[in-house]
Design a protein around this motif. Structure first.
Motif, PDB file in Angstrom:
ATOM      1  N   MET A   4       0.776  -1.301  -0.096  1.00 53.08           N
ATOM      2  CA  MET A   4       0.049  -0.039  -0.036  1.00 53.08           C
ATOM      3  C   MET A   4       0.924   1.256  -0.010  1.00 53.08           C
ATOM      4  N   PHE A   5       1.963   1.235   0.695  1.00 55.48           N
ATOM      5  CA  PHE A   5       2.746   2.591   0.990  1.00 55.48           C
ATOM      6  C   PHE A   5       3.507   2.697  -0.385  1.00 55.48           C
ATOM      7  N   ARG A   6       4.087   1.477  -0.995  1.00 53.34           N
ATOM      8  CA  ARG A   6       4.863   1.575  -2.061  1.00 53.34           C
ATOM      9  C   ARG A   6       3.899   2.192  -3.303  1.00 53.34           C
ATOM     10  N   ASN A   7       2.667   1.544  -3.459  1.00 50.71           N
ATOM     11  CA  ASN A   7       1.738   2.169  -4.528  1.00 50.71           C
ATOM     12  C   ASN A   7       1.536   3.466  -4.326  1.00 50.71           C
ATOM     13  N   ARG A   8       1.196   3.980  -2.950  1.00 51.30           N
ATOM     14  CA  ARG A   8       0.858   5.285  -2.897  1.00 51.30           C
ATOM     15  C   ARG A   8       2.039   6.201  -3.273  1.00 51.30           C
ATOM     16  N   LEU A   9       3.265   5.954  -3.086  1.00 50.04           N
ATOM     17  CA  LEU A   9       4.536   6.578  -3.448  1.00 50.04           C
ATOM     18  C   LEU A   9       4.524   6.664  -4.928  1.00 50.04           C
ATOM     19  N   TYR A  10       4.716   5.491  -5.679  1.00 51.25           N
ATOM     20  CA  TYR A  10       4.608   5.573  -6.891  1.00 51.25           C
ATOM     21  C   TYR A  10       3.291   6.301  -7.726  1.00 51.25           C
ATOM     22  N   GLU A  11       1.970   6.402  -7.056  1.00 54.12           N
ATOM     23  CA  GLU A  11       1.162   7.108  -7.591  1.00 54.12           C
ATOM     24  C   GLU A  11       1.377   8.455  -7.523  1.00 54.12           C
ATOM     25  N   LYS A  12       1.822   8.990  -6.170  1.00 51.15           N
ATOM     26  CA  LYS A  12       2.220  10.375  -6.165  1.00 51.15           C
ATOM     27  C   LYS A  12       3.355  10.919  -7.415  1.00 51.15           C
ATOM     28  N   LYS A  13       4.381   9.979  -7.465  1.00 55.89           N
ATOM     29  CA  LYS A  13       5.404  10.265  -8.463  1.00 55.89           C
ATOM     30  C   LYS A  13       4.676  10.241  -9.983  1.00 55.89           C
ATOM     31  N   ARG A  14       3.855   9.524 -10.399  1.00 60.28           N
ATOM     32  CA  ARG A  14       3.065   9.330 -11.371  1.00 60.28           C
ATOM     33  C   ARG A  14       2.203  10.703 -11.632  1.00 60.28           C
ATOM     34  N   ILE A  15       1.642  10.930 -10.706  1.00 55.97           N
ATOM     35  CA  ILE A  15       0.736  12.264 -10.813  1.00 55.97           C
ATOM     36  C   ILE A  15       1.647  13.491 -10.803  1.00 55.97           C
ATOM     37  N   VAL A  16       2.746  13.624 -10.433  1.00 55.29           N
ATOM     38  CA  VAL A  16       3.556  14.850 -10.341  1.00 55.29           C
ATOM     39  C   VAL A  16       4.202  14.762 -11.920  1.00 55.29           C
ATOM     40  N   PHE A  17       4.641  13.755 -12.462  1.00 59.44           N
ATOM     41  CA  PHE A  17       5.207  13.554 -13.721  1.00 59.44           C
ATOM     42  C   PHE A  17       3.910  14.147 -14.641  1.00 59.44           C
ATOM     43  N   ILE A  18       2.701  13.528 -14.586  1.00 63.06           N
ATOM     44  CA  ILE A  18       1.455  13.929 -15.563  1.00 63.06           C
ATOM     45  C   ILE A  18       1.386  15.331 -15.282  1.00 63.06           C
ATOM     46  N   ASP A  19       1.432  15.906 -14.153  1.00 56.49           N
ATOM     47  CA  ASP A  19       1.194  17.349 -14.076  1.00 56.49           C
ATOM     48  C   ASP A  19       2.299  18.079 -14.688  1.00 56.49           C
ATOM     49  N   GLN A  20       3.445  17.708 -14.588  1.00 50.36           N
ATOM     50  CA  GLN A  20       4.310  18.429 -15.438  1.00 50.36           C
ATOM     51  C   GLN A  20       4.329  18.252 -16.743  1.00 50.36           C
ATOM     52  N   CYS A  21       3.991  17.162 -17.431  1.00 51.17           N
ATOM     53  CA  CYS A  21       3.685  17.308 -18.667  1.00 51.17           C
ATOM     54  C   CYS A  21       2.557  17.974 -19.244  1.00 51.17           C
ATOM     55  N   VAL A  22       1.641  18.082 -18.628  1.00 49.18           N
ATOM     56  CA  VAL A  22       0.505  18.862 -18.994  1.00 49.18           C
ATOM     57  C   VAL A  22       0.864  20.479 -18.837  1.00 49.18           C
ATOM     58  N   THR A  23       1.583  20.728 -18.006  1.00 46.46           N
ATOM     59  CA  THR A  23       2.010  21.949 -17.674  1.00 46.46           C
ATOM     60  C   THR A  23       2.833  22.555 -19.202  1.00 46.46           C
ATOM     61  N   CYS A  24       3.909  21.705 -19.388  1.00 51.51           N
ATOM     62  CA  CYS A  24       4.783  21.846 -20.499  1.00 51.51           C
ATOM     63  C   CYS A  24       3.675  21.870 -21.652  1.00 51.51           C
ATOM     64  N   PHE A  25       2.930  20.999 -21.952  1.00 49.69           N
ATOM     65  CA  PHE A  25       2.143  21.165 -23.213  1.00 49.69           C
ATOM     66  C   PHE A  25       1.492  22.566 -23.411  1.00 49.69           C
ATOM     67  N   PHE A  26       0.806  22.761 -22.267  1.00 53.81           N
ATOM     68  CA  PHE A  26      -0.117  24.153 -22.426  1.00 53.81           C
ATOM     69  C   PHE A  26       0.888  25.458 -22.323  1.00 53.81           C
ATOM     70  N   PHE A  27       2.215  25.486 -21.908  1.00 53.20           N
ATOM     71  CA  PHE A  27       3.080  26.445 -22.109  1.00 53.20           C
ATOM     72  C   PHE A  27       3.647  26.406 -23.499  1.00 53.20           C
ATOM     73  N   CYS A  28       3.906  25.132 -24.246  1.00 59.95           N
ATOM     74  CA  CYS A  28       4.245  25.478 -25.600  1.00 59.95           C
ATOM     75  C   CYS A  28       3.207  25.530 -26.630  1.00 59.95           C
ATOM     76  N   ALA A  29       1.794  25.194 -26.321  1.00 58.62           N
ATOM     77  CA  ALA A  29       0.679  25.506 -26.972  1.00 58.62           C
ATOM     78  C   ALA A  29       0.586  27.034 -27.034  1.00 58.62           C
ATOM     79  N   ALA A  30       0.802  27.786 -25.929  1.00 60.31           N
ATOM     80  CA  ALA A  30       0.512  29.227 -25.701  1.00 60.31           C
ATOM     81  C   ALA A  30       1.632  30.001 -26.484  1.00 60.31           C
ATOM     82  N   GLN A  31       2.741  29.307 -26.343  1.00 58.87           N
ATOM     83  CA  GLN A  31       3.857  30.147 -27.070  1.00 58.87           C
ATOM     84  C   GLN A  31       3.741  29.997 -28.796  1.00 58.87           C
ATOM     85  N   ALA A  32       3.244  28.898 -29.028  1.00 62.77           N
ATOM     86  CA  ALA A  32       2.776  28.450 -30.489  1.00 62.77           C
ATOM     87  C   ALA A  32       1.836  29.311 -31.110  1.00 62.77           C
ATOM     88  N   LYS A  33       0.969  29.783 -30.319  1.00 64.61           N
ATOM     89  CA  LYS A  33      -0.276  30.316 -30.817  1.00 64.61           C
ATOM     90  C   LYS A  33       0.309  32.057 -31.121  1.00 64.61           C
TER      91      LYS A  33
END
Length: 145
Positions: free
Chosen positions: A27-56
């Motif tokens: 359970m603890f191991r899964n929680r840690l991996y889930e948090k890392k996964r959420i942080v990674f997805i959040d960074q990817c989404v932020t990067c995508f929106f920043f690049c899209a705003a610049q391309a506009k």
């Protein structure tokens, strides 16, 4: 952040001393991996929106240059790419210069520190119409060889 450190510390102690059942460890191991996964997805989404705003701001559909005569007919804030030469400094303005091609000349606002005169350049920017005055607000300067 403090919660993450506490959970990591607790997880390491459980694994190290063998306390707790395998379900708790998993359970603890899964929680840690889930948090890392959420942080990674959040960074990817932020990067995508920043690049899209610049391309506009720089539409890729208009990569070919237009003439000064065509640029003079465009509306305010229109995207332009011009090729020609910077021929001189405009009077009474610090970073305003005269740009010339085969069809005419136009005032450009270049924020670069060093501007080279009489050398072929490509200017990327937008049309700026203020109080009846027309100029090009230059974002990028590329030297053409």
């Amino acid at each position: 952040m403090p919660h993450r450190l506490f959970e990591t510390f607790l997880f390491l102690n459980i694994c190290r001393f063998g306390q707790g059942n395998p379900f708790t460890k998993r359970m603890f191991r899964n929680r840690l991996y889930e948090k890392k996964r959420i942080v990674f997805i959040d960074q990817c989404v932020t990067c995508f929106f920043f690049c899209a705003a610049q391309a506009k701001n720089y539409p890729h559909g208009r990569s070919h240059s237009i003439s000064v005569a065509e640029a003079k007919k465009l509306p305010d804030n229109a995207f332009v790419v011009l090729e020609g030469e910077i021929v001189g400094r405009a009077k009474y303005d610090d970073d305003k210069y005269w740009f010339k091609d085969n069809t005419g000349r136009i005032k450009v606002d270049v924020d670069e520190d060093e501007v080279v005169f009489k050398r072929r350049v490509q200017l990327i920017g937008e049309v700026d119409r203020n109080d009846g005055q027309l100029e090009i607000d230059v974002d990028r300067v590329h030297f053409i060889h």
